[in-house]
Write a protein that holds these residues in place. Structure first.
Motif, PDB file in Angstrom:
ATOM      1  N   THR A  79     109.838  63.222  48.995  1.00 44.85           N
ATOM      2  CA  THR A  79     110.011  62.973  47.670  1.00 44.85           C
ATOM      3  C   THR A  79     110.710  63.913  46.909  1.00 44.85           C
ATOM      4  N   VAL A  80     110.946  64.960  47.590  1.00 40.04           N
ATOM      5  CA  VAL A  80     111.920  66.216  47.035  1.00 40.04           C
ATOM      6  C   VAL A  80     112.896  66.259  47.981  1.00 40.04           C
ATOM      7  N   PRO A  81     114.215  66.559  47.517  1.00 36.29           N
ATOM      8  CA  PRO A  81     115.392  66.603  48.436  1.00 36.29           C
ATOM      9  C   PRO A  81     115.247  67.656  49.209  1.00 36.29           C
ATOM     10  N   MET A  82     115.582  67.714  50.378  1.00 38.99           N
ATOM     11  CA  MET A  82     115.799  68.828  51.441  1.00 38.99           C
ATOM     12  C   MET A  82     117.035  69.403  51.846  1.00 38.99           C
ATOM     13  N   LYS A  83     117.474  70.585  50.857  1.00 37.75           N
ATOM     14  CA  LYS A  83     118.865  71.023  51.139  1.00 37.75           C
ATOM     15  C   LYS A  83     118.871  72.292  52.055  1.00 37.75           C
ATOM     16  N   SER A  84     117.640  73.073  52.024  1.00 40.51           N
ATOM     17  CA  SER A  84     117.604  74.427  52.860  1.00 40.51           C
ATOM     18  C   SER A  84     116.251  74.330  53.217  1.00 40.51           C
ATOM     19  N   THR A  85     116.003  75.483  54.062  1.00 36.26           N
ATOM     20  CA  THR A  85     114.737  75.593  54.582  1.00 36.26           C
ATOM     21  C   THR A  85     113.601  75.921  53.576  1.00 36.26           C
ATOM     22  N   ASP A  86     113.968  76.502  52.416  1.00 39.25           N
ATOM     23  CA  ASP A  86     113.000  76.667  51.416  1.00 39.25           C
ATOM     24  C   ASP A  86     112.667  75.510  50.574  1.00 39.25           C
ATOM     25  N   VAL A  87     113.789  74.667  50.311  1.00 38.84           N
ATOM     26  CA  VAL A  87     113.545  73.535  49.683  1.00 38.84           C
ATOM     27  C   VAL A  87     112.701  72.468  50.590  1.00 38.84           C
ATOM     28  N   THR A  88     112.896  72.543  51.748  1.00 36.85           N
ATOM     29  CA  THR A  88     112.000  71.799  52.845  1.00 36.85           C
ATOM     30  C   THR A  88     110.675  71.955  52.591  1.00 36.85           C
ATOM     31  N   LEU A  89     110.308  73.212  52.743  1.00 33.62           N
ATOM     32  CA  LEU A  89     108.947  73.786  52.689  1.00 33.62           C
ATOM     33  C   LEU A  89     108.466  73.278  51.242  1.00 33.62           C
ATOM     34  N   SER A  90     109.276  73.357  50.378  1.00 36.76           N
ATOM     35  CA  SER A  90     108.867  72.975  48.868  1.00 36.76           C
ATOM     36  C   SER A  90     108.381  71.352  49.030  1.00 36.76           C
ATOM     37  N   ALA A  91     109.122  70.778  49.582  1.00 32.85           N
ATOM     38  CA  ALA A  91     108.989  69.406  49.715  1.00 32.85           C
ATOM     39  C   ALA A  91     107.910  68.793  50.492  1.00 32.85           C
TER      40      ALA A  91
END
Length: 397
Positions: A79-91
């Protein structure tokens, strides 16, 4: 969205995390097939072909396909865009924490965490640093198992991959009374896969020297020990759960302070019952029999342990049977002889029972074997003790 069947291990039925192929061409998750082979099975689980070669070859092609499929379908569960490793973990964190996340979203998120947590130690450290270990524990203790047991299973998979030793502060959540109650509930009411994973988690905690205080808390939990013993003795459960329960009990008993409670709640009965089944179930070597005997030896060092063993109808006989077996297991022999030394030194009844069960023949066979000097030294000491005590018991005749 569910995973393609091709991506599921035929043994555990879960998503592959480390696919490896046997000589038959069949692919399994490494942890599952290694356990299968460790139990003495020399056949391919799917084809039942006998294995002349048990080497495991990484299936890089399948692993690549899984990774590509997960990336292509990431929109389904994020439900959160995945643009990098950090964003992926945030998602991933967002999907587990958000009340708006559906069960399907949580399932797919947990599957991704399971896959990521099986990668390199650097990846695992990153997940722990981002608080994923603590989140997985929260999922384990807060999600109603009746709603979807697979969520509990996947949370446990992630926890085991990340290892409790990496986040001791979060593991201490288990000291909370409500979490302890939930842990015991899951161990009692969960399916076999949940129970097995929980036993593995307990084993991992007990094996961590820095988690000693938590291990003491768990070891004093009478109901927890009772449930573990019941799992060890329940022949209707599949073997993997039995072995996991054994390792959990032995792990908790590794702390001396836990041993009195363990004896009182039936640990010795469980260990003797396990060994009795191991003796008659197969002549192949059991990798955990030595562990069970080592724990019995520890418990027999206590007077309460000796008293409990004296009340068991077949306790001494089981120890005698484990003194020498074909194929010979040096660890089993050494701990079985050590346990008998502790018992026979103080009990005329134990000496008589041991002799009637054939301990003299067993010891002589052991002394003639290729076993090491340490176990042979113990065998000679037991023979000397039995000879001296027997003469005294018989009034010098």
């Amino acid at each position: 969205m569910s995973f393609p069947e091709l991506f599921r291990c035929p043994i555990g039925l879960d998503l592959f995390t480390d696919p490896v192929a046997l000589s038959t061409g069949q692919t399994y998750d490494r942890v599952n097939i290694e356990k299968w082979l460790a139990y003495g099975n020399l056949t391919c689980p799917v084809t039942m072909q006998r294995l002349s070669d048990t080497s495991l070859v990484p299936n890089h092609t399948l692993r690549h396909l899984i990774e590509q499929w997960l990336l292509a379908n990431s929109a389904v569960f994020t439900t959160v865009p995945m643009k990098s490793t950090d964003v992926t973990l945030s998602a991933l964190k967002h999907n587990l924490q958000s009340r708006e996340s559906t069960t399907v979203t949580k399932l797919e998120t947990l599957r991704i965490i399971k896959l990521l947590s099986s990668e390199s130690s650097a990846r695992q450290a990153s997940l722990v640093r981002e608080g994923l270990f603590e989140l997985l524990l929260q999922v384990l203790f807060q999600f109603p198992m009746a709603e979807d047991a697979e969520i509990v299973e996947l949370a446990l998979d992630g926890l085991l991959n990340l290892s409790p030793s990496r986040d001791l502060e979060s593991v201490n959540m288990l000291r909370d009374e409500s979490n302890l109650v939930q842990l015991v509930f899951l161990l009692e009411e969960g399916n076999s896969r949940v129970k097995t994973r929980l036993c593995c988690l307990l084993e991992a905690i007990a094996s961590c020297s820095l988690a000693r205080e938590l291990c003491l808390v768990l070891g004093r939990r009478e109901r927890l020990l009772q449930v573990l013993v019941s799992l060890l003795l329940d022949k209707s459960e599949f073997r993997g759960l039995t072995e996991a329960a054994l390792r959990a009990i032995c792990g908790l008993c590794s702390l001396e302070a836990n041993r009195n409670t363990a004896i009182r709640e039936g640990a010795m009965d469980g260990l003797v019952g396990y060994l009795s089944s191991a003796i008659y179930a197969s002549r192949s070597r059991n990798p955990n029999a030595s562990l069970a005997l080592a724990t019995l030896e520890q418990l027999l060092a206590l007077e309460v342990g000796k008293r409990r063993m004296s009340k068991m109808e077949n306790g001494v006989m089981v120890l005698v049977k484990m003194v020498f077996r074909v194929p010979c297991d040096k660890g089993c022999s050494e701990h079985a002889v050590g346990a008998l030394l502790l018992l026979c030194n103080d009990s005329a009844k134990a000496r008589t029972d041991a002799i009637n069960a054939g301990v003299l023949t067993q010891l002589l066979l052991l002394l003639q074997s290729q076993s090491g000097e340490q176990v042979k030294s113990k065998a000679r000491a037991l023979l000397k003790l039995l000879r001296a005590k027997w003469a005294k018991d018989q009034g010098g005749l």
